[in-house]
Scaffold this active site. Structure first.
Site, mmCIF file in Angstrom:
data_model
loop_
_atom_site.group_PDB
_atom_site.id
_atom_site.type_symbol
_atom_site.label_atom_id
_atom_site.label_comp_id
_atom_site.label_asym_id
_atom_site.label_seq_id
_atom_site.Cartn_x
_atom_site.Cartn_y
_atom_site.Cartn_z
ATOM 1 N N VAL A 1 0.869 9.966 -6.067
ATOM 2 C CA VAL A 1 1.042 11.378 -5.718
ATOM 3 C C VAL A 1 2.345 11.890 -6.339
ATOM 4 O O VAL A 1 3.428 11.717 -5.789
ATOM 5 C CB VAL A 1 1.057 11.579 -4.187
ATOM 6 N N HIS B 1 -5.965 -5.994 -2.858
ATOM 7 C CA HIS B 1 -6.803 -6.195 -1.673
ATOM 8 C C HIS B 1 -7.034 -7.665 -1.358
ATOM 9 O O HIS B 1 -7.815 -7.989 -0.468
ATOM 10 C CB HIS B 1 -8.147 -5.473 -1.852
ATOM 11 N N THR C 1 -8.998 -14.627 3.049
ATOM 12 C CA THR C 1 -7.641 -15.151 3.226
ATOM 13 C C THR C 1 -6.650 -13.994 3.160
ATOM 14 O O THR C 1 -5.819 -13.915 2.251
ATOM 15 C CB THR C 1 -7.317 -16.196 2.134
ATOM 16 N N PRO D 1 -6.976 7.268 -4.830
ATOM 17 C CA PRO D 1 -8.376 6.832 -4.900
ATOM 18 C C PRO D 1 -8.933 6.540 -3.499
ATOM 19 O O PRO D 1 -8.217 6.027 -2.641
ATOM 20 C CB PRO D 1 -8.306 5.546 -5.732
ATOM 21 N N HIS E 1 0.360 4.229 -2.705
ATOM 22 C CA HIS E 1 0.028 5.597 -2.305
ATOM 23 C C HIS E 1 1.147 6.568 -2.629
ATOM 24 O O HIS E 1 0.899 7.765 -2.805
ATOM 25 C CB HIS E 1 -0.313 5.638 -0.809
ATOM 26 N N ASP F 1 -10.376 -9.682 2.399
ATOM 27 C CA ASP F 1 -10.955 -10.904 1.836
ATOM 28 C C ASP F 1 -10.755 -12.022 2.858
ATOM 29 O O ASP F 1 -10.075 -11.825 3.862
ATOM 30 C CB ASP F 1 -10.390 -11.212 0.453
ATOM 31 N N ARG G 1 0.828 -1.212 0.000
ATOM 32 C CA ARG G 1 0.000 0.000 0.000
ATOM 33 C C ARG G 1 0.861 1.261 0.000
ATOM 34 O O ARG G 1 0.522 2.259 -0.642
ATOM 35 C CB ARG G 1 -0.924 -0.020 1.216
ATOM 36 N N ASN H 1 -4.038 8.452 4.276
ATOM 37 C CA ASN H 1 -2.889 7.882 4.977
ATOM 38 C C ASN H 1 -2.929 8.041 6.492
ATOM 39 O O ASN H 1 -2.341 7.225 7.217
ATOM 40 C CB ASN H 1 -1.593 8.526 4.469
#
Length: 318
Positions: A70, A194, A241, A164, A66, A239, A62, A94
């Site tokens: 930017v 995800h 798992t 997003p 992120h 999710d 992540r 963040n």
């Protein structure tokens, strides 16, 4: 005489273009000579961090995402606030959720030690750590182009505007990715990140209490740990798992069990439904597309050549 002058000028232009292009290009072999131990060191620290806490793999992935959204993949997300820097760490996407900064610090320290000087950028560390995190959790590997340099500034405003949000519908998601040069396939493949990790209750509360395109059994299960009032930082897996890189995220979307509004937007009667269905039953196709899209995302506006710097401390400008 004129033709000879023209030829010399033409050769000079070609030389300039060739050298300019080379200096600006990323290469997977960038550290092979200057520090061949760099990549194995990053891998070792990432594997240890993920072994200690599986969730850290998603957190490091992540951070790279992120960062790149930017103003390009330049490690601006790592800079702390100063009198001249409004840190992206405090931006809405963040604040109190981005994590893994201590692992990046550890990687930087270990890499600089084996390289005997700061030659590996924090931006490259983010890119490689994201790849190694996915691999550590059973996902695909890919060749990471290297040679990024680090920014000397950050923008909380741009982070608020360009990352997003989990509340976006499909058209907004497509537009957000398009602004970064990423297409609809990239959107669906990268959203597949995800398949690992967790989200805070505040980001999916409205979905589980107020939306209709959700499996009621799934909604009730999530409501058990995400009350209508309070509990905003309570975690739920993205999710079933969350510590394994697989296709369960997409299977969940087909069953209307997407945790975030932006997740379920990918399978809600729109243009991305068919790709979600394909990924839900084809791990190979998802893995291959995810790897390609990660390379594409990692190439968003990198600083190269003499632009930017190689930070000594990833949290501050030299």
């Amino acid at each position: 005489m004129a033709s000879r002058s023209f030829f010399c000028l033409y050769a000079l232009v070609l030389f300039f273009l060739a050298t300019a292009d080379f200096s600006a290009a990323l290469s997977p072999y960038y550290y092979n000579k200057v520090c061949p131990k760099a990549l194995p060191t990053i891998k070792r620290v990432v594997e240890a961090a993920v072994e200690k806490e599986k969730r850290m793999g998603a957190s490091l992935l992540r951070l790279h995402f992120h960062d790149c959204f930017v103003n390009g993949c330049d490690a601006s997300i790592l800079l702390d606030s100063t009198s001249t820097i409004d840190s992206e760490k405090n931006a809405r996407p963040n604040a109190n959720s981005a994590r893994g900064f201590n692992v990046i610090d550890k990687i930087k320290s270990e890499v600089d030690k084996v390289c005997r000087r700061p030659v590996v950028s924090c931006a490259d560390i983010l890119a490689v750590a994201a790849r190694d995190s996915v691999v550590a959790l059973g996902g695909p590997s890919w060749t990471v182009p290297l040679g990024r340099r680090d920014s000397t500034t950050a923008s909380k405003t741009d982070a608020n505007n360009d990352i997003p949000t989990p509340f976006m519908d499909l058209p907004a998601l497509i537009n957000s990715f398009s602004k970064q040069g990423l297409d609809t396939k990239d959107l669906v493949a990268l959203s597949g990140g995800h398949v690992i990790g967790f989200s805070q209750c505040a980001f999916f509360k409205n979905r589980i209490y107020n939306e209709s395109n959700i499996d009621p059994v799934f909604a009730r299960a999530r409501q058990s740990t995400c009350p209508p009032n309070g509990g905003d930082t309570n975690l739920a897996p993205l999710d079933p798992t969350a510590a394994r890189f697989d296709t369960a995220y997409f299977t969940n979307l087909v069953k209307r069990r997407g945790l975030l509004h932006s997740d379920q937007a990918l399978f809600n009667g729109g243009s991305t439904d068919s790709l979600v269905k394909r990924y839900s039953t084809n791990f190979g196709a998802f893995s291959a597309d995810f790897a390609k899209s990660m390379v594409k995302m990692g190439n968003i506006k990198p600083l190269t050549g003499k632009n930017g710097q190689i930070r000594v401390n990833c949290r501050k400008v030299n």
